[in-house]
Design a protein around this motif. Structure first.
Motif: not given
Length: 96
Positions: A82, A89, A84
């Motif tokens: 993921t 996200d 960010r």
């Protein structure tokens, strides 16, 4: 202001789990590579940059304000990354 990210030591054997390619979007892949006890992430069309651990599964860039979280399954296999950045996200599945 939010606290600065704190680097923590993570074993090379754990870093090795994350090596591979993650499909973030069509035509956008993050390639993760390891050099000894250092991990690098390279986005399609960009140069590789070191990412620094703040936990065994959470990493951050120093060159940009972005973080990477690796999703580790109970069997130890890494399923996804993921990304960010800018309050968003983006999840990329690890290529088989």
């Amino acid at each position: 202001s939010k606290p600065a990210h704190q680097e923590v030591p993570v074993a090379a054997s754990i870093l090795e789990r994350y090596v591979g390619q993650y499909q973030m979007a069509p035509g956008m892949v993050i390639t993760v590579t390891r050099q000894d006890a250092r991990l690098f992430a390279q986005l399609t069309g960009q140069s590789a940059a070191e990412i620094f651990p703040e936990s065994p599964t959470d990493f951050f860039w120093k060159v940009v304000d972005a973080q990477a979280h690796f999703e580790v399954a109970p069997d130890g296999k890494v399923a996804s990354l993921t990304l960010r950045q800018n309050g968003h996200d983006l999840v990329g599945l690890r290529a088989p």
